[in-house]
Design a protein around this motif. Structure first.
Motif, mmCIF file in Angstrom:
data_model
loop_
_atom_site.group_PDB
_atom_site.id
_atom_site.type_symbol
_atom_site.label_atom_id
_atom_site.label_comp_id
_atom_site.label_asym_id
_atom_site.label_seq_id
_atom_site.Cartn_x
_atom_site.Cartn_y
_atom_site.Cartn_z
ATOM 1 N N LEU A 126 0.826 -1.207 0.000
ATOM 2 C CA LEU A 126 0.000 0.000 0.000
ATOM 3 C C LEU A 126 0.862 1.259 0.000
ATOM 4 O O LEU A 126 0.560 2.227 -0.720
ATOM 5 N N THR A 127 1.921 1.264 0.793
ATOM 6 C CA THR A 127 2.760 2.461 0.830
ATOM 7 C C THR A 127 3.528 2.644 -0.468
ATOM 8 O O THR A 127 3.778 3.772 -0.891
ATOM 9 N N ALA A 128 3.903 1.542 -1.107
ATOM 10 C CA ALA A 128 4.592 1.654 -2.400
ATOM 11 C C ALA A 128 3.691 2.276 -3.453
ATOM 12 O O ALA A 128 4.151 3.044 -4.314
ATOM 13 N N ARG A 129 2.396 1.968 -3.389
ATOM 14 C CA ARG A 129 1.435 2.554 -4.326
ATOM 15 C C ARG A 129 1.120 4.002 -3.996
ATOM 16 O O ARG A 129 0.648 4.757 -4.845
ATOM 17 N N GLY A 130 1.339 4.373 -2.729
ATOM 18 C CA GLY A 130 0.955 5.708 -2.287
ATOM 19 C C GLY A 130 -0.535 5.869 -2.142
ATOM 20 O O GLY A 130 -1.074 6.979 -2.163
ATOM 21 N N HIS A 131 -1.216 4.734 -1.950
ATOM 22 C CA HIS A 131 -2.680 4.747 -1.838
ATOM 23 C C HIS A 131 -3.132 3.437 -1.240
ATOM 24 O O HIS A 131 -2.624 2.373 -1.588
ATOM 25 N N GLY A 132 -4.101 3.487 -0.342
ATOM 26 C CA GLY A 132 -4.648 2.244 0.181
ATOM 27 C C GLY A 132 -5.581 2.479 1.344
ATOM 28 O O GLY A 132 -5.692 3.584 1.887
ATOM 29 N N ARG A 133 -6.274 1.409 1.709
ATOM 30 C CA ARG A 133 -7.234 1.443 2.803
ATOM 31 C C ARG A 133 -6.995 0.231 3.703
ATOM 32 O O ARG A 133 -6.927 -0.903 3.226
ATOM 33 N N ILE A 134 -6.892 0.474 4.995
ATOM 34 C CA ILE A 134 -6.925 -0.586 6.000
ATOM 35 C C ILE A 134 -8.156 -0.335 6.857
ATOM 36 O O ILE A 134 -8.316 0.755 7.419
ATOM 37 N N GLU A 169 0.843 6.891 11.312
ATOM 38 C CA GLU A 169 2.072 6.409 10.683
ATOM 39 C C GLU A 169 1.952 6.263 9.170
ATOM 40 O O GLU A 169 2.905 6.546 8.432
ATOM 41 N N LEU A 170 0.797 5.838 8.707
ATOM 42 C CA LEU A 170 0.648 5.526 7.284
ATOM 43 C C LEU A 170 -0.009 6.641 6.482
ATOM 44 O O LEU A 170 0.053 6.630 5.248
ATOM 45 N N GLY A 171 -0.645 7.593 7.170
ATOM 46 C CA GLY A 171 -1.275 8.698 6.452
ATOM 47 C C GLY A 171 -0.345 9.429 5.495
ATOM 48 O O GLY A 171 -0.731 9.734 4.359
ATOM 49 N N PRO A 172 0.904 9.739 5.890
ATOM 50 C CA PRO A 172 1.800 10.423 4.964
ATOM 51 C C PRO A 172 2.102 9.625 3.695
ATOM 52 O O PRO A 172 2.587 10.192 2.711
ATOM 53 N N HIS A 173 1.803 8.324 3.714
ATOM 54 C CA HIS A 173 2.020 7.479 2.545
ATOM 55 C C HIS A 173 0.737 7.269 1.732
ATOM 56 O O HIS A 173 0.706 6.416 0.834
ATOM 57 N N GLY A 174 -0.307 8.016 2.062
ATOM 58 C CA GLY A 174 -1.542 7.921 1.298
ATOM 59 C C GLY A 174 -2.461 6.788 1.706
ATOM 60 O O GLY A 174 -3.385 6.440 0.968
ATOM 61 N N GLU A 230 -14.572 8.383 -1.940
ATOM 62 C CA GLU A 230 -15.261 9.423 -1.170
ATOM 63 C C GLU A 230 -14.776 9.497 0.279
ATOM 64 O O GLU A 230 -14.964 10.515 0.953
ATOM 65 N N ALA A 231 -14.160 8.429 0.777
ATOM 66 C CA ALA A 231 -13.685 8.394 2.159
ATOM 67 C C ALA A 231 -12.191 8.714 2.273
ATOM 68 O O ALA A 231 -11.576 8.452 3.305
ATOM 69 N N GLY A 232 -11.629 9.306 1.246
ATOM 70 C CA GLY A 232 -10.198 9.534 1.210
ATOM 71 C C GLY A 232 -9.671 10.516 2.236
ATOM 72 O O GLY A 232 -8.459 10.565 2.486
ATOM 73 N N PHE A 233 -10.538 11.312 2.861
ATOM 74 C CA PHE A 233 -10.105 12.288 3.867
ATOM 75 C C PHE A 233 -10.520 11.855 5.266
ATOM 76 O O PHE A 233 -10.505 12.635 6.209
ATOM 77 N N ILE A 234 -10.881 10.593 5.408
ATOM 78 C CA ILE A 234 -11.289 10.035 6.701
ATOM 79 C C ILE A 234 -10.235 9.030 7.139
ATOM 80 O O ILE A 234 -9.959 8.062 6.430
ATOM 81 N N THR A 235 -9.630 9.247 8.298
ATOM 82 C CA THR A 235 -8.673 8.270 8.820
ATOM 83 C C THR A 235 -8.601 8.379 10.332
ATOM 84 O O THR A 235 -8.927 9.416 10.929
ATOM 85 N N GLY A 236 -8.211 7.267 10.951
ATOM 86 C CA GLY A 236 -8.100 7.219 12.399
ATOM 87 C C GLY A 236 -9.431 7.212 13.125
ATOM 88 O O GLY A 236 -9.489 7.498 14.320
ATOM 89 N N GLN A 237 -10.492 6.832 12.430
ATOM 90 C CA GLN A 237 -11.846 6.928 12.982
ATOM 91 C C GLN A 237 -12.431 5.540 13.261
ATOM 92 O O GLN A 237 -12.107 4.569 12.578
ATOM 93 N N CYS A 238 -13.330 5.491 14.237
ATOM 94 C CA CYS A 238 -14.125 4.299 14.508
ATOM 95 C C CYS A 238 -15.590 4.648 14.252
ATOM 96 O O CYS A 238 -16.178 5.439 14.995
ATOM 97 N N LEU A 239 -16.137 4.079 13.213
ATOM 98 C CA LEU A 239 -17.516 4.352 12.808
ATOM 99 C C LEU A 239 -18.429 3.308 13.442
ATOM 100 O O LEU A 239 -18.318 2.118 13.169
#
Length: 248
Positions: A126-134, A169-174, A230-239
């Motif tokens: 994911l970090t190599a791509r510069g994009h991903g979702r966990i 940690e991973l946000g700066p890598h997209g 659409e969720a690209g600006f959401i991180t570190g959240q518990c929904l």
């Protein structure tokens, strides 16, 4: 053109199967399940009908050999892997005064360390791509507590902390890292652990604002959103997806 790939753990039944079905319209899939059984084969057939190329890995995710097998499958699709949905877990009930530390450690392994292992596994791709979702699946019980589930709740609370740490940690890598907190979701396995099922359902509906049982598809819809552009600006959240049971 090849489709992106999503890895879904615990995909053989219940919430995991619903997530796999939901993602099959957009992703090829690597699916894990504890056993090679009819449940898994039914899921594989259903998602393949929706156009997803699939790979199945069976085994216990607390076993390093299973993680090694999964790692090899991920290496085959490194350039296409975009999403990890870390869903696999276990929910045994044990009274605190009879809970031995070996059982407690097992719950930490299943409901926390196995999730960390899967997240580490996909991080290089994911970090190599510069994009991903966990996306991890936790429980509303981290906010509410419950008797007989001390080890499970402790592990899931740790998982939510891991989500926040990895988001930093991973946000700066997209890469975004989020969690879905599931409420009381109706799955076949609940009949094996609940004595008076009718009474349990009545109690649960009384706790909720929305007077119906949660369904695996409710969790799958939230996961699908968190995996979307659409969720690209959401991180570190518990929904929290629980029909208004917990409002913290």
């Amino acid at each position: 053109m090849s489709r992106p790939v999503a890895l879904v753990t615990g995909a053989g039944s219940g919430i995991g199967a619903a997530i796999a079905a939901r993602l099959a319209d957009r992703y090829d899939l690597i699916l894990t399940h504890l056993h090679d059984d009819p449940d898994l084969r039914n899921v594989l057939a259903a998602v393949e009908q929706r156009g997803a190329a699939t790979v199945a890995v069976t085994g216990d995710l607390t076993d390093p050999m299973t993680i090694d097998t999964l790692t090899r499958e991920v290496e085959h699709v490194t350039d296409r892997l975009e999403v990890l949905v870390s869903n696999a877990g276990a929910y045994p009930r044990t009274r605190w005064n009879t809970l031995d530390l070996d059982t407690f450690r097992q719950q930490i392994e299943i409901n926390l360390i196995a999730h960390a292992a899967c997240a580490r596994l996909v991080t290089p791709a994911l970090t190599a791509r510069g994009h991903g979702r966990i996306i991890t699946v936790s429980s509303v019980l981290t906010q509410l507590g419950r008797v007989d589930l001390a080890a499970y709740i402790a592990a899931k609370s740790g998982l939510e902390g891991l989500v926040r740490a990895l988001a930093r940690e991973l946000g700066p890598h997209g890469v975004t890292v989020n969690c879905v907190r599931a409420g009381s979701i109706e799955v076949p396995a609940e009949h094996a652990v609940v004595g008076d099922h009718t009474a349990m359902v009545a109690r649960q509906l009384d706790r909720q604002c929305i007077k119906r049982r949660g369904q695996p598809g409710d969790i799958a819809a939230a996961v699908d959103f968190l995996a979307s552009p659409e969720a690209g600006f959401i991180t570190g959240q518990c929904l929290t997806i629980d029909g208004g049971w917990c409002m913290t």
